[in-house]
Design an enzyme around this catalytic site. Structure first.
Site, PDB file in Angstrom:
ATOM      1  NE  ARG A  63       1.075   8.203  -1.699  1.00 21.37           N
ATOM      2  CZ  ARG A  63       0.453   9.358  -1.507  1.00 21.37           C
ATOM      3  NH1 ARG A  63      -0.773   9.523  -1.936  1.00 21.37           N
ATOM      4  NH2 ARG A  63       1.051  10.346  -0.920  1.00 21.37           N
ATOM      5  CB  THR A  64       1.832   1.193  -2.861  1.00 20.17           C
ATOM      6  OG1 THR A  64       1.633   2.282  -3.760  1.00 20.17           O
ATOM      7  CG2 THR A  64       1.346  -0.083  -3.515  1.00 20.17           C
ATOM      8  CE  LYS A  91      17.707  -9.208  -2.508  1.00 17.72           C
ATOM      9  NZ  LYS A  91      17.714  -9.098  -3.930  1.00 17.72           N
ATOM     10  NE  ARG A 113       5.858  -0.070  -6.048  1.00 20.10           N
ATOM     11  CZ  ARG A 113       5.450   1.106  -5.558  1.00 20.10           C
ATOM     12  NH1 ARG A 113       6.328   1.965  -5.057  1.00 20.10           N
ATOM     13  NH2 ARG A 113       4.179   1.425  -5.549  1.00 20.10           N
ATOM     14  CG  HIS A 141       1.160   0.924  -9.470  1.00 21.36           C
ATOM     15  ND1 HIS A 141       0.689  -0.068  -8.637  1.00 21.36           N
ATOM     16  CD2 HIS A 141       1.489   1.963  -8.658  1.00 21.36           C
ATOM     17  CE1 HIS A 141       0.717   0.361  -7.389  1.00 21.36           C
ATOM     18  NE2 HIS A 141       1.215   1.589  -7.372  1.00 21.36           N
TER      19      HIS A 141
END
Lengths: 318, 429
Positions: A63-64, A91, A113, A141
């Site tokens: 959603r964000t 990574k 995020r 947030h």
């Protein structure tokens, strides 16, 4: 400082703890204009044409990320999503190098995020583009906090003097922290409630009233903001079972009746229906949960516009 | 070869000495301490306005040999020590591999002779691989010259292992240094648990975790009669437990770090990984209790917990960055600024915590200016003002929570075995 003197051009949006009231009001006022665009048949305006925005997401989010993506696209910017693993061990590239790579492509805004608290503060120190924090671990947030303020203001006319209860897993919640700072600055009375194992120690020092039962927090409340309970908290032993949580802390109709009859019901989503919130509460007339999603888009449009253009007037001709 | 340190304020707590005078060094040992000594051909160092103290001893440093030379090695670590005014530094065994046998202890002692510009004392691991499961060959290591035993970096979780260690090492008069944090309460914790962690959303390492560990370790020391030293004490509760244990005669000693004595958890606001350390920076009431404990003798020593990391390791999100930072080159400045110039401790008290006290705890023939002892001497300028700049450090760990801080007081000369190894901040030799 009056609103007309306030500018957010070039400003990183990292946290609400450090944001002034005029700055918040500028964003909320601008969001009201943006909301009109969302309801149009043709939503695209050219305001941010030629600007590029990268959604750099180190945690899964639907959603964000979608909200930021559409916010940029409705305003005419080019938006690219990057979803990657947070851990440089996995990574093989450090956060600094990932950020420098994105910066080198000439982007104007990085929406970030990340699971680590303070990671957007770090990003703001490392690279030039504007950083918008879309959630840093359990810290803040800010755009969720602002969209919650927008939603409350829209329904209640204002925020000062309101009694707002934030209920659930406060300890792990970035939504709670952003809401608390914004509500306190805007003059609300803030109550937080949840099992003691999900309340940070010494949280009262932030200026909120802390309850380990939900009932006294709901008493006479104007707004009830219900936070998501992550299943893994139960696995970590912070409460015995989902069943017990729902029975003792879940917001059902009977508990909601302790709040004012016209109290707003809010939830940042995604909901665990039957755990922290009963379905009849989630879909009641008092619920603004769907409206929050729409308001989130408007607030993010406002923020992207303000940090890139700095003005208060939106160019609305297509 | 003769050297005369002339006209300084001589502070030697081991001899209860605090007076202006001269120190004559001949053939690497202190020849004479007195009022006005004739130079007689000796090189003269003008110490007027300065403090002449026994060489400082740091009983808790991570020099990272063997295996983690990207963080530090004996060459860089002992140069950092010399720059900071330390003439003896103890190397902790949480290396790769852990220093858990006499071969490694011997090897490190030899490496220190080859590479070190100051004295290095080796601390061995208490358990094999520092895994907390089986005792290492602690007798062999102590006989090889290890000055203490420690699983530093982790608490010895098993009470049974610590009990056995205290009994067994006790046969050799061995000292066990405990990193006291109850693991189940601190796992995944990144900072002190309290109002600041609530605000920052960082998981906490509660003070009670240290209190529990210190309490348990003291009980085992009392039960076994073994010698326990509590590393980097940081909580008010631990200070009180140690105070009471000492009062009833338990063989327990303790140290505190310059950072835990002067910084609070508010330093973490902003998420600078340079403020991440275990045990964590705590709230003001703990800092106050720690300073009170230092003042009344509950805390015996000041030790740096010098814990350098490579740039790429510390340049991280707060959560992922390793704990610890360099401490050898800031210790004197931090302690003099935060404890002496603030009026909390006197200069002789501070010098004692950095010289005679660690020598006593470790059983070293050092930490004093007695005639006939090795001429390990530190000259301090308590009034010198300077700004911390990690890029100037000799250590490879260019990371400190004191970056950019203005400090008052520093070491201006370090003498090891009668030879200057540092003058005016420049390491020589």
């Amino acid at each position: 400082m009056t609103k007309s003197q306030v500018s957010l051009r070039g400003r990183d949006i990292l946290e609400l703890q450090g944001m002034s009231v005029p700055e918040m009001e500028l964003i909320l006022d601008t969001a009201r204009e943006m909301k009109n665009i969302i309801d149009r048949d043709i939503k695209k305006v050219p305001t941010l044409r030629g600007k590029s925005i990268v959604n750099l997401f180190f945690e899964p989010s639907t959603r964000t990320r979608t909200s930021f993506e559409l916010a940029g696209k409705y305003l005419g910017a080019d938006v690219v999503n990057i979803t990657t693993s947070a851990s440089s061990v996995v990574k093989g590239e450090s956060l600094r190098d990932t950020l420098l790579t994105v910066e080198a492509m000439g982007v104007d805004v990085i929406v970030m995020r990340h699971e680590a608290e303070g990671s957007s503060h770090y990003a703001a120190k490392v690279v030039e583009p504007v950083i918008v924090n879309a959630g840093d671990g359990q810290h803040e947030h800010p755009t969720q906090g602002l969209l919650d303020m927008f939603s409350i203001k829209e329904k209640k006319g204002g925020i000062a003097g309101l009694k707002v209860a934030i209920v659930g897993d406060i300890l792990h919640s970035r939504v709670a922290r952003s809401n608390i700072w914004a509500l306190l600055k805007l003059g609300a009375e803030v109550r937080v409630a949840g099992p003691r194992t999900l309340l940070p120690r010494d949280m009262d020092r932030m200026g909120v009233q802390v309850y380990d039962r939900v009932e006294p927090a709901l008493e006479g409340a104007d707004v009830v903001n219900i936070l998501r309970i992550q299943k893994e908290r139960q696995q970590k032993g912070l409460f015995p079972t989902a069943r017990e949580y729902a029975r003792i802390f879940g917001i059902n109709k009977a508990r909601l009746n302790l709040a004012k009859p016209d109290a707003l019901v809010m939830h940042p989503g995604p909901m665990n229906r039957g755990l922290e919130i009963a379905p009849d509460v989630a879909y009641s007339d008092q619920s603004v949960i769907q409206e929050q999603v729409k308001n989130g888009l408007a607030v993010r449009m406002a923020i992207l516009f303000l940090v890139l253009m700095g003005g208060t007037k939106v160019e609305t001709t297509a | 070869m003769k050297l005369l340190l002339k006209g300084g304020r001589i502070i030697d707590p081991a001899q209860k000495l605090d007076k202006v005078g001269d120190v004559l060094i001949e053939n690497g040992v202190v020849a004479k301490v007195g009022g006005d000594i004739d130079a007689g051909g000796a090189e003269v160092f003008d110490a007027r306005g300065l403090v002449v103290a026994p060489g400082l001893i740091d009983m808790h440093a991570h020099l990272r040999e063997p295996g983690q030379e990207a963080k530090e090695d004996f060459a860089s670590g002992t140069r950092a020590a010399a720059a900071g005014g330390f003439t003896t530094v103890c190397s902790m065994p949480n290396t790769r591999p852990a220093v858990d046998n006499a071969v490694l202890v011997n090897g490190l002692i030899r490496r220190a002779e080859l590479e070190g510009v100051v004295n290095v004392k080796v601390i061995g691991a208490l358990t094999k691989g520092q895994e907390g499961k089986e005792l290492a060959e602690v007798g062999d290591m102590l006989l090889a010259g290890a000055v203490a035993l420690s699983d530093d970096g982790h608490h010895v979780n098993s009470a049974r292992i610590l009990r056995t260690g205290l009994e067994y090492a006790g046969m050799f008069g061995g000292l066990i240094i405990s990193h006291a944090e109850e693991e189940s309460l601190v796992e995944d914790g990144f900072m002190h648990e309290g109002a600041v962690s609530a605000m920052l959303g960082l998981k906490g390492r509660p003070a009670v975790a240290e209190d529990i560990a210190v309490g348990r370790d003291i009980m085992l020391a009392e039960y076994t009669g073994g010698r326990l030293h509590v590393a980097h004490v940081s909580t008010a509760g631990a200070v009180e437990l140690i105070r009471r244990a000492k009062a009833r005669g338990v063989k327990v000693t303790a140290e505190a770090t310059p950072h835990n004595l002067t910084l609070t958890d508010e330093a973490v606001i902003g998420y600078d990984p340079a403020t991440k350390v275990n045990p964590p920076l705590r709230s003001q009431e703990h800092v106050d209790a720690l300073v009170a404990g230092l003042k009344d003798g509950t805390i015996d020593c000041i030790a740096t917990d010098h814990a350098p990391h490579a740039y790429e390791e510390k340049d991280m999100e707060f959560r992922y960055a390793p704990s610890g930072f360099a401490g050898l080159e800031t210790a004197v400045g931090v302690v003099l600024t935060g404890l002496y110039h603030s009026g909390k401790l006197t200069l002789p008290e501070i010098v004692e915590k950095l010289t005679a006290a660690p020598a006593r705890v470790l059983g070293l023939e050092a930490g004093s200016l007695k005639a006939g002892t090795a001429a390990d001497i530190t000259v301090l300028d308590p009034e010198a003002e300077w700004t911390v700049a990690s890029e100037m450090f000799y250590t490879r760990g260019k990371c400190t929570p004191f970056e950019g801080k203005r400090l008052k007081g520093r070491a201006v000369a370090t003498v090891v075995g009668g030879r200057f190894v540092m003058r005016n901040g420049e390491v020589c030799g």
